[in-house]
Scaffold this motif. Sequence first.
Motif, PDB file in Angstrom:
ATOM      1  N   ALA A 137       0.844  -1.212   0.000  1.00  0.00           N
ATOM      2  CA  ALA A 137       0.000   0.000   0.000  1.00  0.00           C
ATOM      3  C   ALA A 137       0.871   1.251   0.000  1.00  0.00           C
ATOM      4  CB  ALA A 137      -0.925  -0.012   1.214  1.00  0.00           C
ATOM      5  N   ARG A 138       1.927   1.244   0.822  1.00  0.00           N
ATOM      6  CA  ARG A 138       2.820   2.419   0.856  1.00  0.00           C
ATOM      7  C   ARG A 138       3.511   2.612  -0.489  1.00  0.00           C
ATOM      8  NH1 ARG A 138       4.831   0.529   6.449  1.00  0.00           N
ATOM      9  NH2 ARG A 138       3.389   1.610   7.838  1.00  0.00           N
ATOM     10  N   LEU A 145       2.411   1.717  -3.447  1.00  0.00           N
ATOM     11  CA  LEU A 145       1.445   2.224  -4.439  1.00  0.00           C
ATOM     12  C   LEU A 145       1.178   3.718  -4.220  1.00  0.00           C
ATOM     13  CD1 LEU A 145      -1.099  -0.737  -4.537  1.00  0.00           C
ATOM     14  CD2 LEU A 145       0.331   0.060  -6.439  1.00  0.00           C
ATOM     15  N   ALA A 146       1.029   4.102  -2.946  1.00  0.00           N
ATOM     16  CA  ALA A 146       0.784   5.524  -2.645  1.00  0.00           C
ATOM     17  C   ALA A 146       1.956   6.369  -3.132  1.00  0.00           C
ATOM     18  CB  ALA A 146       0.570   5.715  -1.148  1.00  0.00           C
ATOM     19  N   ARG A 148       4.001   5.628  -5.600  1.00  0.00           N
ATOM     20  CA  ARG A 148       3.987   5.683  -7.069  1.00  0.00           C
ATOM     21  C   ARG A 148       2.968   6.701  -7.568  1.00  0.00           C
ATOM     22  NH1 ARG A 148       4.337  -0.663  -7.752  1.00  0.00           N
ATOM     23  NH2 ARG A 148       3.220  -0.453  -9.700  1.00  0.00           N
ATOM     24  N   VAL A 149       1.822   6.798  -6.883  1.00  0.00           N
ATOM     25  CA  VAL A 149       0.818   7.800  -7.278  1.00  0.00           C
ATOM     26  C   VAL A 149       1.393   9.208  -7.099  1.00  0.00           C
ATOM     27  CG1 VAL A 149      -1.421   8.812  -6.670  1.00  0.00           C
ATOM     28  CG2 VAL A 149      -1.171   6.337  -6.792  1.00  0.00           C
ATOM     29  N   ARG A 150       2.042   9.440  -5.951  1.00  0.00           N
ATOM     30  CA  ARG A 150       2.589  10.787  -5.702  1.00  0.00           C
ATOM     31  C   ARG A 150       3.645  11.159  -6.738  1.00  0.00           C
ATOM     32  NH1 ARG A 150       2.121   9.325  -0.114  1.00  0.00           N
ATOM     33  NH2 ARG A 150       4.289   8.680  -0.048  1.00  0.00           N
ATOM     34  N   ALA A 202       3.788  10.012  -9.793  1.00  0.00           N
ATOM     35  CA  ALA A 202       3.099  10.233 -11.078  1.00  0.00           C
ATOM     36  C   ALA A 202       2.379  11.582 -11.107  1.00  0.00           C
ATOM     37  CB  ALA A 202       2.114   9.104 -11.334  1.00  0.00           C
ATOM     38  N   GLN A 203       2.024  12.103  -9.944  1.00  0.00           N
ATOM     39  CA  GLN A 203       1.299  13.385  -9.897  1.00  0.00           C
ATOM     40  C   GLN A 203       2.246  14.589 -10.007  1.00  0.00           C
ATOM     41  OE1 GLN A 203      -0.572  12.616  -6.122  1.00  0.00           O
ATOM     42  NE2 GLN A 203      -2.614  12.680  -7.003  1.00  0.00           N
ATOM     43  N   ARG A 236      -4.664  14.665 -14.945  1.00  0.00           N
ATOM     44  CA  ARG A 236      -5.773  14.061 -15.689  1.00  0.00           C
ATOM     45  C   ARG A 236      -5.244  13.272 -16.888  1.00  0.00           C
ATOM     46  NH1 ARG A 236      -9.342  18.402 -17.867  1.00  0.00           N
ATOM     47  NH2 ARG A 236      -7.876  18.213 -19.578  1.00  0.00           N
ATOM     48  N   ASP A 237      -4.257  13.846 -17.591  1.00  0.00           N
ATOM     49  CA  ASP A 237      -3.672  13.136 -18.733  1.00  0.00           C
ATOM     50  C   ASP A 237      -3.007  11.831 -18.301  1.00  0.00           C
ATOM     51  OD1 ASP A 237      -4.567  15.105 -20.348  1.00  0.00           O
ATOM     52  OD2 ASP A 237      -2.625  16.102 -20.613  1.00  0.00           O
ATOM     53  N   GLY A 267      -4.140   9.995 -15.942  1.00  0.00           N
ATOM     54  CA  GLY A 267      -5.176   9.117 -15.387  1.00  0.00           C
ATOM     55  C   GLY A 267      -5.353   9.270 -13.888  1.00  0.00           C
ATOM     56  N   LEU A 268      -5.061  10.452 -13.367  1.00  0.00           N
ATOM     57  CA  LEU A 268      -5.142  10.675 -11.922  1.00  0.00           C
ATOM     58  C   LEU A 268      -5.836  11.988 -11.600  1.00  0.00           C
ATOM     59  CD1 LEU A 268      -1.445   9.767 -11.108  1.00  0.00           C
ATOM     60  CD2 LEU A 268      -3.426   8.479 -10.340  1.00  0.00           C
ATOM     61  N   GLY A 269      -6.332  12.089 -10.378  1.00  0.00           N
ATOM     62  CA  GLY A 269      -6.721  13.394  -9.845  1.00  0.00           C
ATOM     63  C   GLY A 269      -5.533  13.919  -9.074  1.00  0.00           C
ATOM     64  N   ARG A 277      -4.404  16.932  -5.674  1.00  0.00           N
ATOM     65  CA  ARG A 277      -4.912  17.965  -4.766  1.00  0.00           C
ATOM     66  C   ARG A 277      -3.976  19.162  -4.823  1.00  0.00           C
ATOM     67  NH1 ARG A 277      -3.501  16.276   1.383  1.00  0.00           N
ATOM     68  NH2 ARG A 277      -1.554  15.301   0.903  1.00  0.00           N
ATOM     69  N   ALA A 305      -4.880   9.432  -5.004  1.00  0.00           N
ATOM     70  CA  ALA A 305      -5.052  10.218  -6.234  1.00  0.00           C
ATOM     71  C   ALA A 305      -6.312  11.067  -6.233  1.00  0.00           C
ATOM     72  CB  ALA A 305      -5.094   9.278  -7.435  1.00  0.00           C
ATOM     73  N   ARG A 360      -8.895  10.602  -7.438  1.00  0.00           N
ATOM     74  CA  ARG A 360      -9.702  10.143  -8.567  1.00  0.00           C
ATOM     75  C   ARG A 360      -8.713   9.429  -9.481  1.00  0.00           C
ATOM     76  NH1 ARG A 360     -11.648  13.293 -13.251  1.00  0.00           N
ATOM     77  NH2 ARG A 360     -13.797  12.662 -13.631  1.00  0.00           N
ATOM     78  N   GLU A 400      -8.055   6.822 -13.045  1.00  0.00           N
ATOM     79  CA  GLU A 400      -8.618   6.266 -14.266  1.00  0.00           C
ATOM     80  C   GLU A 400      -8.349   4.754 -14.324  1.00  0.00           C
ATOM     81  OE1 GLU A 400      -9.271   5.407 -18.363  1.00  0.00           O
ATOM     82  OE2 GLU A 400      -7.179   5.825 -17.856  1.00  0.00           O
TER      83      GLU A 400
END
Lengths: 233, 109
Positions: free
Chosen positions: A19-20, A22-23, A25-27, A29-30, A102-103, A105-107, A109, B30, B32, B34
């Motif tokens: 979980a850590r 993945l979190a 990797r999201v950060r 990617a953002q 968005r491009d 595939g993420l939101g 903040r 995220a 949100r 996709e």
Amino acid sequence: MTSDVVPADGDARRLLDDARGLARRVRVAQRVTWLPLLALGVVMFGAILVYRFTDPIVSDCRPDPLGGQVCRAWFLSAQIYWWVGLVLAYVVIAAGYLRVARDRGLGTRVRPYVVTGIALVVASALVGFAWQLLDYPYFPDTPPPLVTFLIRLVDASGATGLALLVLAWLERHVALAVFALGYLVVALVPINFGWGENWGSNWGMGPQLVINGGLLLLGSAGFALAQRWRRPR
Amino acid sequence: MTGSDHPANGLDDLVHQRIRLGILTIAHEARRVEFGFLRTQLDLTGGNLSQHLTVLETAGLVELEKGYAGKRARTWITLTKPGRAALADEIGRLKQLVARVDTTTTEER
């Protein structure tokens, strides 16, 4: 469908680590770290032109014991430029972050960062007005070092560094935090290489703005290159 | 700690599962996300991911929103309030389990 239910105790650590990971990797990617540095660097360089082509409102000139004279100077045009420029920069940064996320595939903040940035601009404006209302305390002497430090911290250059620190915290981005601290040291500690001493008062802010803006643009290029190298092809 | 207090007893089978925990974690971080991003990050086939998402949506933990980006169909996944609570609960219990295992290991030495 894979049910993939795991035994409780033994795999708890693995699930948490996953979980850590993945979190994180999201950060990553953002992140669009180069964008705020570029936008704020451009605003910083734009200020050089505003200081050069507008004149401060000068009043209460007195002879300086060291020769010449010392006056109260209010850079009203530059002040307005900073407020408008910084707010516009934060709008561009927020829009850029949302679009890139968005491009991918993420939101994302951006609100805490934008709110912090605008709060710092407002704080800077309030300090400016308070200084006027208090009728330029310490004039014609230089304010004590602590007061000078605090004023520099909330002026446009210092507020830029604080906003970058908030962004680093939001992104859990250690490299950006280190960069922001380095930038704050450069912005808060007056650097004087002797440039511009005889260039006239309209270029007086130039050297420090070139250093601050140059650092931001270099940082922007550096983070953009690093992001390019790290992204899987 | 009695048997009923054991953190493993409160684990929700719906969430205590690598893929679904991954979906909830990514959607939380995220705000949100996709479908394609989830599929890539979790290394799943589209069909497999769809089935997990259906389970989570039926349980009210995520919301799916279908739309278009140009001509391309896109599905966006958002965590619901119960989904956020379920994720926080699961992470809390996993931390308790890890702490319990660590404590037991230290006591046995």
